[in-house]
Scaffold this active site. Structure first.
Site, short mmCIF file in Angstrom:
data_model
loop_
_atom_site.label_atom_id
_atom_site.label_comp_id
_atom_site.label_asym_id
_atom_site.label_seq_id
_atom_site.Cartn_x
_atom_site.Cartn_y
_atom_site.Cartn_z
N GLU A 174 0.93 -2.39 12.43
CA GLU A 174 1.19 -3.83 12.45
C GLU A 174 1.49 -4.37 13.85
OE1 GLU A 174 4.07 -4.69 9.41
OE2 GLU A 174 2.60 -4.29 7.82
N TRP B 56 0.84 -1.22 0.00
CA TRP B 56 0.00 0.00 0.00
C TRP B 56 0.86 1.25 0.00
CZ3 TRP B 56 -1.59 2.97 4.80
CH2 TRP B 56 -0.63 2.86 5.82
N ASP B 57 2.15 1.08 0.28
CA ASP B 57 3.09 2.20 0.28
C ASP B 57 2.91 3.04 -0.99
OD1 ASP B 57 3.96 0.06 1.91
OD2 ASP B 57 6.02 0.80 1.95
C1 BGC Z 1 5.09 -1.31 7.53
C2 BGC Z 1 4.05 -1.41 6.44
C3 BGC Z 1 4.71 -1.22 5.10
C4 BGC Z 1 5.86 -2.19 4.92
C5 BGC Z 1 6.62 -1.96 3.64
C6 BGC Z 1 6.21 -2.29 7.25
O1 BGC Z 1 7.21 -2.14 8.20
O2 BGC Z 1 4.53 -1.58 8.77
O3 BGC Z 1 3.05 -0.44 6.64
O4 BGC Z 1 3.77 -1.40 4.10
O5 BGC Z 1 6.76 -2.01 5.99
O6 BGC Z 1 7.18 -0.68 3.62
#
Ligand code: BGC
Length: 761
Positions: free
Chosen positions: A483, A356-357
């Site tokens: 997360e 989603w970045d």
């Molecule tokens: C973050 C996610 C992100 C991913 C890739 C993770 O550490 O919590 O939001 O999409 O990294 O950048």
């Protein structure tokens, strides 16, 4: 740091960690290929190095066995491949081997010229026997001819005349980097490429074709070495390793240059990747290298002119922001086969996956400055819409599409579903990006052809994932952006995203109907008016958690019931928590890895009153570790919105130099592209107060304390708008296009030419 356009490091630290970070920082990429900036001649044997070249969207399939075979769990993943390495050039002078780790390094520097799109390396070195040379290296991945990577390797003999020999290699025997102890990179390294063809068509040339073991893709690399003076070329080739020995002599004061052209092509884009590579090489050699440098500059002139973000008053930060924007243009895919990986094309962190970045952090920059690239990014999502439909079925949904949490070509690649596939908000994020593209461009044809279908299918998913209960629409058992809090009911961010997604599904239905363009898409996916009525009901009944006592939006139904994690007394070396505590342990606390409700309060600011947003911000500040690089930029934006300007600047500063200062200690695995896009947003949305809403473009700029002035540009509905903010005033200038209504400092106005506002807004 030297000028506004050149990022330079002098007197290089040669310890292993610094070398690894610089491999990332000075990598070259153009959205199609990316090459890490390894020393051409290599490192000492005991050094860890990530020697890599990557192609956007080129991958193999790796096994990811689940210990317990529960229904629908993913057992394989796509992984971006390290492809054949053309970087190696070893150098011998009078039989002595050049190495940064032997003899004496008198001067050394590395640089990235962001106006010219070239990285440089300069070394003055004296061998053990006293031979002194200057080595100058220029590297470029061409923005004009995407398969082309060049190294210009120039030697000057400073105090001797004698023999000179380049040993230039092309190595197909490569693997991916791995670290079994870090979940942010691959845990194992397998051989993913098998050689199919290797030839040395002419002196100094080599061509290899490698096939992937499982994904049935092929990659061709074609290398050509050209020496500026007559030289004897001897070839050693075996097992997909070609080494050209290029021997000549050099006189004191003379300069000899080896130019190495590499072409990368792949079977994702080329029917016959060998023929494609030959054509591209011919094109590359049809003009002098200088012409490619000139075209590179032309490309960047246009890019910077469209995307200018100039800051006066803090040169270091200005350069850091420019560096971040440069990385965005290096990382964004230029066709429907490649998107924008979490690490761009700079390293193997997150295995080249797209998250989603893209939509929430990087795409806003392109939507506002380079809408063609933004549309490409949506094209990619459209291309994988069928895979997203299939993914929804795997997860039990009868209708709609659920985009994979992480992927390269459309399949879910997340091995740990609680903080992976459960992040359903990605559907809302993608819908949000489609809407933002529409609001910025009014490109309705695109919506009719592709965009609306994405928005309808994601809206359908919410109807299947959520349910009405006592008059409210609830979405249970999902994970929000944070997360550290997994599988919860009614994550505020997710519900707000779903609401927006449903709203726009209804709007697009209405708009398409009005324009007489509804039938093709509605018939294609069997969408009915009844479904649309259902969307409308769910949107209106969407439950957005609110806590009366605290006057904040709780992150989800159970968040506030948990004990708060004692962040202040957690040892500094226990961050990021994910590397030190079992996930389940973390889930039982109120602790956020990153902006979650705070992000919702930025994106969907009109869903709550300012005081709720203010109290929520203050609350979440105390429970957020910012262990994710996607966090401080968002805190900066909301701090700006709340008028907490010092805080906004501090959060912005943390995000601006995150990679240049290796603040997350993992820049060696690649740049943090989401943070870079977020850093742009912290300026334009944060300090500039920009918002794209249904009623138009909003601006409310202020000047952060330490700056003297800043300027940014926006491409909005066919107009070029320039915003300049200094100590005395804010000027909004229509650089091209017709007069346009805008909202400035909350008031509707028409921009016809220039508008000026005093600084005290
Ligand atoms: C973050 C996610 C992100 C991913 C890739 C993770 O550490 O919590 O939001 O999409 O990294 O950048």
């Amino acid at each position: 740091m030297s000028s506004q356009w050149v990022y330079e490091i002098r007197d290089l630290d040669l310890d292993n960690p610094s070398c690894l970070v610089n491999e990332t920082i000075f990598h070259n990429a153009n959205g199609y290929i990316g090459v890490r900036s390894n020393f051409e001649e290599g490192y000492p044997e005991n050094y860890d190095t990530i020697r890599g070249s990557y192609i956007n969207g080129f991958y193999d399939i790796a096994k990811m066995p689940q210990a317990e075979k529960l229904c629908g769990l993913i057992e394989e993943k796509q992984t971006m491949l390290n492809v054949a390495d053309p970087q190696t050039i070893r150098l011998k002078i009078n039989g002595e081997v050049f190495s940064m780790f032997e003899g004496t390094v008198e001067e050394s520097s590395r640089s990235l010229d962001m106006a010219r799109g070239i990285t440089g390396r300069r070394v003055v070195w004296t061998s053990t026997k006293g031979h002194k040379i200057q080595v100058l290296v220029r590297r470029m991945t061409s923005f004009k001819l995407l398969p082309l990577f060049t190294i210009e390797y120039e030697i000057r003999a400073l105090n001797f005349s004698g023999d000179l020999c380049f040993i230039s290699e092309h190595n197909g025997d490569v693997r991916n980097y791995c670290n079994p102890n870090d979940p942010r990179v691959a845990g194992e390294s397998f051989v993913h490429l098998k050689g199919r063809m290797m030839e040395t068509p002419a002196p100094g040339e080599s061509m290899m074709v490698m096939d992937t073991v499982s994904s049935r893709l092929s990659v061709c690399t074609y290398v050509k070495n050209i020496c500026s003076v007559p030289a004897k070329m001897t070839c050693h080739a075996n097992d997909y390793h070609v080494s050209w020995e290029i021997g000549t002599s050099i006189q004191q004061g003379q300069t000899v240059t080896l130019t190495k052209y590499t072409i990368y092509t792949d079977s994702v884009r080329y029917k016959d990747c060998c023929a494609g590579a030959r054509r591209a090489m011919e094109e590359a050699l049809s003009v002098p290298l200088q012409q490619w440098y000139d075209w590179q500059k032309d490309y960047l002139d246009v890019f910077w002119n469209q995307s200018a973000l100039d800051i006066e008053g803090d040169d270091d930060l200005a350069l850091a922001v420019r560096y971040n924007l440069y990385q965005l243009i290096q990382s964004a895919g230029r066709d429907k086969y490649g998107n924008m990986a979490a690490k761009g094309l700079s390293g193997e962190g997150y295995e080249g996956h797209y998250f989603w970045d893209t939509e929430m952090y990087m795409q806003p920059f392109f939507t506002l400055t380079n809408p063609d690239i933004s549309r490409n990014l949506i094209d990619f999502r459209y291309e994988i819409l069928d895979a997203a439909r299939e993914n929804a079925r795997i997860l039990g949904h009868k209708k709609g599409a659920l985009y994979p949490w992480r992927t390269i070509s459309g399949k879910e690649c997340s091995g740990y579903f609680p903080s992976g596939s459960a992040q359903y908000h990605i559907d809302g994020d993608i819908a949000y990006a489609v809407v933002a593209y529409y609001l910025a461009t009014l490109d309705f044809d695109y919506i009719a052809q592709k965009g609306a279908e994405i928005v309808f299918e994601t809206a359908r998913l919410w109807m299947d994932a959520g349910n009405f209960h006592k008059g409210r629409f609830l979405i249970n058992a999902v994970t929000g952006p944070d997360e550290y809090t997994c599988i919860v009911n009614n994550n505020y961010y997710t519900n707000a995203c779903a609401q927006y997604n449903l709203h726009w599904a209804v709007r697009f239905w209405e708009l398409l109907e009005e324009a007489g363009q509804l039938a093709p898409v509605a018939e294609k996916i069997g969408l009915t008016r009844e479904e649309i009525l259902g969307f409308e009901q769910a949107e209106k009944a969407m439950y957005l958690p609110y806590d009366e006592e605290l006057g904040i939006n709780p992150q989800d139904d159970s968040f506030l019931q948990k004990e708060k994690w004692d962040i202040a007394n957690t040892p500094k070396d226990h961050f990021p928590l994910l590397l030190h505590y079992h996930p389940l342990y973390i889930y039982r606390f109120q602790v956020c890895k990153q902006a979650d409700t705070v992000l919702a309060h930025f994106i969907f600011e009109d869903a709550q009153d300012l005081e709720t947003i203010r109290r929520s911000f203050a609350y979440y500040e105390t429970v957020t570790t910012h262990d994710s690089s996607l966090s401080t930029c968002i805190y900066s934006i909301v701090a700006s919105k709340l008028g907490e300007r010092e805080k906004a600047y501090q959060y912005f500063g943390d995000s601006a130099k995150l990679d240049l200062f290796n603040l997350h200690h993992n820049t060696k695995d690649g740049i943090h592209t989401a943070n870079m896009g977020g850093n742009y947003m912290a300026v334009v949305y944060g300090f500039g107060g920009l918002r794209l809403k249904e009623d138009g473009l909003h601006l409310a700029p202020y000047l952060p304390g330490p700056w003297k002035a800043y300027t940014f540009k926006v491409h909005y509905r066919g107009r070029n708008i320039k915003v300049c903010v200094d100590e005395n005033k804010t000027t909004v200038l229509l650089e091209s296009g017709d007069a346009v209504p805008l909202w400035i400092y909350g008031k509707e106005t028409v921009l016809e030419n220039t508008l000026e506002f005093s600084a005290q807004q």
